[in-house]
Motif scaffolding. Sequence first.
Motif, PDB file in Angstrom:
ATOM      1  N   VAL A 134      -3.019  -4.775  -3.060  1.00 19.75           N
ATOM      2  CA  VAL A 134      -4.388  -4.643  -3.816  1.00 19.75           C
ATOM      3  C   VAL A 134      -4.378  -2.963  -4.172  1.00 19.75           C
ATOM      4  CG1 VAL A 134      -6.800  -5.173  -3.483  1.00 19.75           C
ATOM      5  CG2 VAL A 134      -4.993  -6.555  -2.267  1.00 19.75           C
ATOM      6  N   LYS A 135      -5.056  -2.827  -5.089  1.00 20.56           N
ATOM      7  CA  LYS A 135      -5.402  -1.562  -5.322  1.00 20.56           C
ATOM      8  C   LYS A 135      -6.697  -1.300  -5.319  1.00 20.56           C
ATOM      9  CE  LYS A 135      -2.890   1.886  -8.184  1.00 20.56           C
ATOM     10  NZ  LYS A 135      -1.785   1.938  -9.368  1.00 20.56           N
ATOM     11  N   ALA A 136      -7.341  -0.977  -4.255  1.00 23.19           N
ATOM     12  CA  ALA A 136      -8.523  -1.015  -4.014  1.00 23.19           C
ATOM     13  C   ALA A 136      -9.297   0.175  -4.445  1.00 23.19           C
ATOM     14  CB  ALA A 136      -8.856  -1.051  -2.483  1.00 23.19           C
ATOM     15  N   LEU A 137      -8.611   1.456  -4.606  1.00 19.38           N
ATOM     16  CA  LEU A 137      -9.014   2.627  -5.286  1.00 19.38           C
ATOM     17  C   LEU A 137      -8.146   2.966  -6.023  1.00 19.38           C
ATOM     18  CD1 LEU A 137     -10.805   4.659  -2.363  1.00 19.38           C
ATOM     19  CD2 LEU A 137     -11.770   3.134  -4.018  1.00 19.38           C
ATOM     20  N   ASN A 138      -8.407   3.420  -7.327  1.00 24.73           N
ATOM     21  CA  ASN A 138      -7.530   3.790  -8.214  1.00 24.73           C
ATOM     22  C   ASN A 138      -7.805   5.067  -8.919  1.00 24.73           C
ATOM     23  OD1 ASN A 138      -5.474   3.588 -10.316  1.00 24.73           O
ATOM     24  ND2 ASN A 138      -6.499   1.567 -11.283  1.00 24.73           N
ATOM     25  N   HIS A 139      -7.014   6.167  -8.478  1.00 23.64           N
ATOM     26  CA  HIS A 139      -7.274   7.344  -8.869  1.00 23.64           C
ATOM     27  C   HIS A 139      -8.773   7.903  -9.024  1.00 23.64           C
ATOM     28  CE1 HIS A 139      -3.010   7.594  -9.733  1.00 23.64           C
ATOM     29  NE2 HIS A 139      -3.247   6.516 -10.129  1.00 23.64           N
ATOM     30  N   VAL A 140      -9.347   7.786  -7.953  1.00 23.44           N
ATOM     31  CA  VAL A 140     -10.780   8.230  -7.795  1.00 23.44           C
ATOM     32  C   VAL A 140     -10.978   9.603  -7.702  1.00 23.44           C
ATOM     33  CG1 VAL A 140     -13.018   7.672  -6.610  1.00 23.44           C
ATOM     34  CG2 VAL A 140     -11.490   5.661  -7.392  1.00 23.44           C
ATOM     35  N   SER A 141     -11.987  10.285  -8.542  1.00 25.83           N
ATOM     36  CA  SER A 141     -12.307  11.698  -7.892  1.00 25.83           C
ATOM     37  C   SER A 141     -13.583  11.963  -7.947  1.00 25.83           C
ATOM     38  CB  SER A 141     -11.639  12.582  -8.830  1.00 25.83           C
ATOM     39  OG  SER A 141     -10.291  12.550  -9.000  1.00 25.83           O
TER      40      SER A 141
ATOM     41  N   PRO B  52      -6.022   8.184   2.702  1.00 21.67           N
ATOM     42  CA  PRO B  52      -5.644   7.361   1.183  1.00 21.67           C
ATOM     43  C   PRO B  52      -4.029   7.442   1.282  1.00 21.67           C
ATOM     44  CG  PRO B  52      -6.241   9.819   1.105  1.00 21.67           C
ATOM     45  CD  PRO B  52      -6.457   9.477   2.530  1.00 21.67           C
ATOM     46  N   THR B  53      -3.842   6.322   0.193  1.00 19.96           N
ATOM     47  CA  THR B  53      -2.397   6.204  -0.165  1.00 19.96           C
ATOM     48  C   THR B  53      -1.854   7.396  -0.809  1.00 19.96           C
ATOM     49  OG1 THR B  53      -2.626   3.971  -0.381  1.00 19.96           O
ATOM     50  CG2 THR B  53      -0.564   4.543  -0.946  1.00 19.96           C
ATOM     51  N   SER B  54      -2.759   7.906  -1.787  1.00 19.17           N
ATOM     52  CA  SER B  54      -2.450   9.233  -2.453  1.00 19.17           C
ATOM     53  C   SER B  54      -3.710  10.004  -2.864  1.00 19.17           C
ATOM     54  CB  SER B  54      -1.544   8.965  -3.736  1.00 19.17           C
ATOM     55  OG  SER B  54      -2.271   8.135  -4.771  1.00 19.17           O
ATOM     56  N   GLY B  55      -3.544  11.095  -3.224  1.00 16.65           N
ATOM     57  CA  GLY B  55      -4.900  11.932  -3.459  1.00 16.65           C
ATOM     58  C   GLY B  55      -5.123  12.831  -2.251  1.00 16.65           C
TER      59      GLY B  55
ATOM     60  N   GLN C  23     -12.031  21.968   3.405  1.00 17.55           N
ATOM     61  CA  GLN C  23     -10.778  21.814   4.316  1.00 17.55           C
ATOM     62  C   GLN C  23      -9.806  20.321   4.054  1.00 17.55           C
ATOM     63  OE1 GLN C  23     -11.888  21.402   8.558  1.00 17.55           O
ATOM     64  NE2 GLN C  23      -9.895  21.903   9.143  1.00 17.55           N
ATOM     65  N   ASP C  24      -8.694  20.219   3.810  1.00 19.82           N
ATOM     66  CA  ASP C  24      -7.987  19.009   3.567  1.00 19.82           C
ATOM     67  C   ASP C  24      -7.991  18.214   4.898  1.00 19.82           C
ATOM     68  OD1 ASP C  24      -6.530  17.054   2.653  1.00 19.82           O
ATOM     69  OD2 ASP C  24      -4.883  18.058   2.146  1.00 19.82           O
ATOM     70  N   VAL C  25      -8.692  16.964   4.767  1.00 24.40           N
ATOM     71  CA  VAL C  25      -8.932  16.027   5.977  1.00 24.40           C
ATOM     72  C   VAL C  25      -8.032  15.034   5.734  1.00 24.40           C
ATOM     73  CG1 VAL C  25     -11.107  17.220   6.723  1.00 24.40           C
ATOM     74  CG2 VAL C  25     -11.085  15.333   5.251  1.00 24.40           C
ATOM     75  N   SER C  26      -7.342  14.762   4.499  1.00 29.09           N
ATOM     76  CA  SER C  26      -6.714  13.606   4.296  1.00 29.09           C
ATOM     77  C   SER C  26      -5.542  13.300   5.035  1.00 29.09           C
ATOM     78  CB  SER C  26      -6.436  13.431   2.962  1.00 29.09           C
ATOM     79  OG  SER C  26      -5.956  14.559   2.248  1.00 29.09           O
ATOM     80  N   HIS C  27      -4.896  14.222   5.776  1.00 32.62           N
ATOM     81  CA  HIS C  27      -3.730  14.082   6.357  1.00 32.62           C
ATOM     82  C   HIS C  27      -3.744  14.627   7.765  1.00 32.62           C
ATOM     83  CE1 HIS C  27      -2.748  13.249   1.968  1.00 32.62           C
ATOM     84  NE2 HIS C  27      -1.976  12.281   2.712  1.00 32.62           N
ATOM     85  N   MET C  28      -4.897  14.495   8.294  1.00 31.32           N
ATOM     86  CA  MET C  28      -4.925  15.018   9.789  1.00 31.32           C
ATOM     87  C   MET C  28      -4.530  14.182  10.616  1.00 31.32           C
ATOM     88  SD  MET C  28      -8.705  16.783   9.881  1.00 31.32           S
ATOM     89  CE  MET C  28      -8.864  18.568   9.932  1.00 31.32           C
TER      90      MET C  28
ATOM     91  N   LYS D 298      -6.089   4.023  -3.103  1.00 29.51           N
ATOM     92  CA  LYS D 298      -5.711   3.185  -1.750  1.00 29.51           C
ATOM     93  C   LYS D 298      -5.160   1.860  -2.261  1.00 29.51           C
ATOM     94  CE  LYS D 298      -5.689   2.242   2.645  1.00 29.51           C
ATOM     95  NZ  LYS D 298      -4.841   3.149   3.512  1.00 29.51           N
ATOM     96  N   ILE D 299      -4.081   1.770  -1.508  1.00 29.80           N
ATOM     97  CA  ILE D 299      -3.312   0.290  -1.930  1.00 29.80           C
ATOM     98  C   ILE D 299      -3.252  -0.211  -0.587  1.00 29.80           C
ATOM     99  CG2 ILE D 299      -1.071  -0.573  -2.955  1.00 29.80           C
ATOM    100  CD1 ILE D 299      -0.796   1.941  -4.647  1.00 29.80           C
ATOM    101  N   TYR D 300      -3.629  -1.565  -0.587  1.00 30.32           N
ATOM    102  CA  TYR D 300      -3.540  -2.121   0.667  1.00 30.32           C
ATOM    103  C   TYR D 300      -2.104  -2.992   0.421  1.00 30.32           C
ATOM    104  CZ  TYR D 300      -8.419  -1.089   1.799  1.00 30.32           C
ATOM    105  OH  TYR D 300      -9.519  -0.651   2.427  1.00 30.32           O
ATOM    106  N   ASN D 301      -1.420  -3.436   1.897  1.00 31.50           N
ATOM    107  CA  ASN D 301      -0.419  -4.228   1.611  1.00 31.50           C
ATOM    108  C   ASN D 301       0.742  -3.735   0.546  1.00 31.50           C
ATOM    109  OD1 ASN D 301      -1.841  -5.734   3.408  1.00 31.50           O
ATOM    110  ND2 ASN D 301      -2.549  -7.063   1.806  1.00 31.50           N
ATOM    111  N   PRO D 302       1.160  -2.303   0.913  1.00 31.48           N
ATOM    112  CA  PRO D 302       1.855  -2.043  -0.552  1.00 31.48           C
ATOM    113  C   PRO D 302       3.108  -3.084  -0.664  1.00 31.48           C
ATOM    114  CG  PRO D 302       1.679  -0.393   1.185  1.00 31.48           C
ATOM    115  CD  PRO D 302       0.812  -1.417   1.653  1.00 31.48           C
ATOM    116  N   GLY D 303       3.699  -3.423  -1.815  1.00 32.51           N
ATOM    117  CA  GLY D 303       4.774  -4.390  -1.737  1.00 32.51           C
ATOM    118  C   GLY D 303       4.446  -5.477  -2.287  1.00 32.51           C
ATOM    119  N   GLU D 304       4.532  -6.684  -1.566  1.00 34.36           N
ATOM    120  CA  GLU D 304       4.047  -7.912  -2.065  1.00 34.36           C
ATOM    121  C   GLU D 304       2.317  -7.861  -1.790  1.00 34.36           C
ATOM    122  OE1 GLU D 304       5.950 -11.695  -0.491  1.00 34.36           O
ATOM    123  OE2 GLU D 304       7.500 -10.218  -0.726  1.00 34.36           O
ATOM    124  N   ASN D 305       1.877  -8.656  -2.629  1.00 31.00           N
ATOM    125  CA  ASN D 305       0.504  -8.927  -2.423  1.00 31.00           C
ATOM    126  C   ASN D 305      -0.326  -7.452  -2.403  1.00 31.00           C
ATOM    127  OD1 ASN D 305       0.457 -11.780  -2.294  1.00 31.00           O
ATOM    128  ND2 ASN D 305       0.669 -11.478  -0.042  1.00 31.00           N
TER     129      ASN D 305
END
Lengths: 233, 402
Positions: free
Chosen positions: A20-27, A59-62, A69-74, A11-18
């Motif tokens: 914040v990588k709040a979650l980094n490839h977490v499983s 999530p930004t990715s993952g 059931q995939d609920v990440s992109h509902m 999960k990346i907050y404010n992609p681009g400038e500033n």
Amino acid sequence: MKLVEIRDVSKIYNPGENEVKALNHVSISIGKGEFVAIIGQSGSGKSTLMNMLGCLDTPTSGKYFLHGQDVSHMTDDEQSDVRNREIGFIFQGFNLIPSLTALENVELPLIYRGVGKKERERLANAALNSVGLEKRKTHRPNEMSGGQQQRVAIARAIAQAPPILLADEPTGNLDTASTKEIIRIIKRLYYEGRTVIIITHDPGIAQQAKRIITISDGMIKSDIINPDYRDEI
Amino acid sequence: MGQIGEYFKSAVKQIVGNGYRTLMTMLGIVIGIAAVIAVVSLGTGMSDYVTSELNGLAGNYGIVMVDSSKTSERFTRDDMALVSETVKDIHGITPNISSYGKVKGSRKTVECSLEAGTEVLEAFSTNGIAKGSYFTAQQVESGARVCVMLLDDAKEIFGTEDAIGRDVEISMYGKSVTYTVVGLRGHMSEMYEFMMQGQDYYAQLEVPYTCFGEDFDYDTVNFTNLVVFADQSILSHKVDEVKNLLANVHGLRGSNALSGYSLADFSEQLDQILGYARSFLLLVSVISLIVGGIGVMNIMLVSVSERTREIGIRKSIGAKTGAIMIQFLFEAAVLTFLGGVVGIILGVIASYIICTAIGFRVIIEPATVLGAAMFSVLIGLFFGLYPARKAAKMRPIDALRL
Ligand SMILES: Nc1ncnc2c1ncn2[C@@H]1O[C@H](COP(=O)(O)OP(=O)(O)OP(=O)(O)O)[C@@H](O)[C@H]1O
Ligand SMILES: [Mg+2]
């Protein structure tokens, strides 16, 4: 198939400038009936993780699988439905609606579930009774202590029996006595068969859980079965 | 269905809970709706008043005329008989000689207008006979010198309204003839009195055309115009029918030597003008209602941002976009509906007070009230839509963070 399974979530907050990588490839995967504490320092990404697990944010990715059931992109409405059916939230700040009585607050998820009035009242009453608030049903949040408010929130979270209980610092705003009481209730709910995920920065509370996941800087540092776990209320 | 009840309950709770603010918001709607009701009923009352006064003043009659520059044909007594026999649903037809002269009673001599015709002339005014009776067909036939005037006239020239059987002297063109009063019409209407203000008093006499023509040298056999009486609703139609019939009889078909007009034509025009005035007033009050609606939107937006957290909580426990939307729409609609109800009550009271003060009949149509109530709900729905959408589209995570 695990009940909760997140795969390589970032999960990346404010992609681009500033940014914040709040979650980094977490499983993480959590099975049915587990009692997990997620612990970490302030700013480590606990709440971000909880938002992912609770389908409150995407999530930004993952990917996130719930019941396989995939609920990440509902869509928003589909996620609302998943939250309503699968997850009971317990927040640090209680998050009760101030204009509603305890009973009405507990009834809310049932209303959105479409449960009829009679059944709704029965379930809400039962939930309030189970957290020992039979005498506070018509009180509004501002007429109750913090511990009582949190118990109303727990009643609301369990009223329509979701399989997962997600608690983010549930005792963060409470004194020692109330903390004990809330932890006792949460443990009891676990014994009754619910999957409990509790997020905390308090090692004392984490020690109560059966499995402890430590997170730091958005990454999982350790994931252990608690050697000190004691099977008692 | 139980859902609707929940939404309604929660809306009422929210509205009551915000008492003072709700009141201020509702005020715009209250005033708007009250204005609409008052304006509509005032407009209806005004039309009603003008129409009835107009009828009262002029009766329900039309005139068929010969254009003497186009033909030497004239209407005859036979024409009158024919029309009376063949044209249905008319109250009668009469020649009409109008002139001005003087009338002398035991107390005073005043100017007077004179209308001469048959007994049918009684319908000339809706101001009916209050004393005695109108002159009869026989009196017209026999050329009896009788007359009808107003109670006010009798009072003026005799000093008493007790004037049946008394004699007056009618003078015109240097000739004076004595007539006997047989009937008195009621007092003149307010509108007439109003129009007469500032003018010298003059009496209104009605006499049989037979004796009158003989006495003052009018033609009593050939006429250039005839007056037709019929209900206002069919008047224009009947005047045309008489005109066409007489054109046929006199071989004037296709020429435009005959013309007919009636007060109904004028009434229609007046109605149209009054209609414009009413639409304009209505527009103004609808604009005030829209301003009220914008106030509602404003308050709803404030309410949405104040309750962002509540929206977040509701969404986090499973409320869908639609549920939040309906909740806020309901609130707006209930708010404006309550405002509408209060507005209707105030509007009705205002209508009573204003119409009564002016002297109009108080006319409040159920359709107006129902329309106003529905319109107020529509305003709530319309102006609540944007705030409700804004609330519903909020992401739970953003709403909770605040
Ligand atoms: N909406 C946001 N926009 C930008 N950055 C954010 C946002 N939310 C959180 N962060 C950042 O992401 C990181 C993780 O935040 P998070 O709230 O998950 O931490 P936490 O572990 O819950 O901390 P705490 O124990 O203080 O609640 C922090 O560095 C925080 O500043
Ligand atoms: Mg946190």
